[in-house]
Motif scaffolding. Structure first.
Motif, PDB file in Angstrom:
ATOM      1  N   HIS A  62       1.731 -16.447  14.941  1.00 43.64           N
ATOM      2  CA  HIS A  62       1.044 -15.790  13.835  1.00 43.64           C
ATOM      3  C   HIS A  62       1.710 -16.151  12.506  1.00 43.64           C
ATOM      4  O   HIS A  62       1.043 -16.528  11.534  1.00 43.64           O
ATOM      5  N   ALA A  96       1.249 -19.717  11.397  1.00 44.13           N
ATOM      6  CA  ALA A  96      -0.070 -19.942  10.809  1.00 44.13           C
ATOM      7  C   ALA A  96      -0.108 -19.452   9.368  1.00 44.13           C
ATOM      8  O   ALA A  96      -0.768 -20.034   8.520  1.00 44.13           O
ATOM      9  N   ALA A 107      -4.436 -24.465  10.187  1.00 44.25           N
ATOM     10  CA  ALA A 107      -3.721 -23.198  10.105  1.00 44.25           C
ATOM     11  C   ALA A 107      -2.671 -23.093  11.189  1.00 44.25           C
ATOM     12  O   ALA A 107      -1.611 -22.529  10.996  1.00 44.25           O
ATOM     13  N   LEU A 108      -2.972 -23.656  12.328  1.00 45.06           N
ATOM     14  CA  LEU A 108      -2.019 -23.557  13.436  1.00 45.06           C
ATOM     15  C   LEU A 108      -1.183 -24.805  13.554  1.00 45.06           C
ATOM     16  O   LEU A 108      -0.400 -24.963  14.475  1.00 45.06           O
ATOM     17  N   SER A 138       2.476 -28.029   7.289  1.00 41.67           N
ATOM     18  CA  SER A 138       2.135 -28.141   8.688  1.00 41.67           C
ATOM     19  C   SER A 138       2.532 -29.481   9.252  1.00 41.67           C
ATOM     20  O   SER A 138       3.048 -30.339   8.560  1.00 41.67           O
TER      21      SER A 138
END
Length: 326
Positions: free
Chosen positions: A80, A83, A167-168, A262
């Motif tokens: 979580h 992200a 996002a991940l 990321s």
DNA sequence: AACCCTTCCAACCGCTCGTGC
DNA sequence: AGCACGAGCGGTTGGAAGGGT
């Protein structure tokens, strides 16, 4: 400007720390407290550079560090937070005070990336099936609009998926279905090497010191000084990320922030309209969100997880952007 | 048993940031 | 303002351990 290495002088020992070195370091810190790392090798006689001493302390010797396998709530918390925050491990670690940023980083790279990749594959496959069914149904009803509708829908879905991947922080869309996400294989050399257990002993030696020392530095601040320099500890990263919902373009900025940190870094980034994605990604993202919080979700489990800060509630209270993101 | 491959993590390296002068 | 330095962060790597052949 080019700076010389911090430990260019004399012969500096590298490699694994010995129990003797640990004891020396711990004893010194017991007396002087952590900090002023530059002087530690000089004052202790350790043939280690200051960075090495600091790292050894923050990652292994400081009290309160929890070692061993990550629990499922911890795991989901990390996912979580990753992200939300990207690869800002120190900020993430501030929500799990018992874990070090190094530990979390390692765990992410070796376990969670793979897990998420597999989980997403499941979701995406299911998603595609749904889309196909919906498309065929739609064909019967709106033949005249077929081309436009399908095109838009597929575009929306693609953007939602891209946003989810970003996002991940996944490398790329996976191609196989996972066997079992929630039952990680036990770590094959567990957490306790012969020496790891001795570091635990060293930490135990410190317990009296920590319990009696009210002025002990905040453990989370040790790994988040930098974050706190821009606000209130690691938490600030989180707050700042979600505290500006009135700012124009804030969602875009936040998503860009996430993509910048990321694993897409250094790789060719997906070519999609992130602004559009923020309005279209709720479907796929909510599936991940559901997975993250259902069953043994964070909120329920936090009660049982000492040292696990309830980021999920915090997010919800602070801003609606988290809702937007998921 | 011996070799090779994979996994994992402790530690290192290079960079950036904050601070003091 | 510019420089030097200490501290911290995130990415990467070396090597130990396990597993497979």
């Amino acid at each position: 400007m080019v700076r010389p290495p911090c430990c260019e002088k004399v012969e500096v020992k590298k490699g694994p720390w010995t129990p003797e070195e640990d004891i020396i370091l711990v004893s010194y810190i017991q007396q002087h407290g952590p900090g002023n790392w530059r002087s530690v090798p000089t004052n202790t006689g350790l043939l280690r550079c200051s960075k090495s001493c600091r790292l050894r302390w923050t990652n292994y010797l400081r009290p309160g560090i929890k070692r061993g396998n990550f629990t499922q709530p911890e795991e989901k918390m990390i996912i979580h937070l990753q992200a939300l925050l990207g690869n800002r491990w120190a900020a993430i670690a501030s929500y799990l005070p018992q874990r070090t940023d190094n530990d979390i980083k390692n765990y992410w790279n070796t376990h969670l990336k793979k897990k998420l990749k597999m989980k997403l594959e499941n979701i995406i496959n299911k998603d595609n099936t749904d889309i196909t069914e919906m498309s065929s149904c739609n064909n019967n009803k709106r033949i005249a609009n077929k081309g436009q509708w399908e095109k838009k829908l597929q575009t929306d879905i693609n953007m939602a998926k891209q946003a989810l991947f970003q996002a991940l922080s996944l490398d790329q869309p996976p191609s196989s279905i996972p066997p079992d996400l929630d039952s990680p294989k036990p770590h094959h050399h567990l957490s306790t090497t012969t020496y790891a257990s001795s570091t635990e002993n060293i930490s135990k030696l410190l317990q009296n010191w920590t319990s009696s020392s009210s002025s002990r530095p905040n453990t989370s601040s040790l790994s988040n000084n930098r974050s706190s320099s821009t606000g209130e500890g690691g938490v600030l990263d989180h707050h700042s990320l979600f505290s500006s919902n009135s700012e124009s373009g804030s969602v875009d900025e936040k998503l860009n922030l996430m993509s910048d940190t990321s694993v897409f870094q250094g790789e060719s980034k997906p070519d999609f309209d992130i602004e559009a994605a923020t309005t279209d990604n709720q479907g796929s993202l909510s599936l991940i969100e559901k997975w993250l919080f259902d069953e043994q979700g964070l909120v329920q489990c936090n009660d049982d997880q000492e040292g696990l800060i309830d980021v999920s509630l915090e997010v919800k209270n602070n801003d609606n952007h988290s809702q937007d993101l998921f």
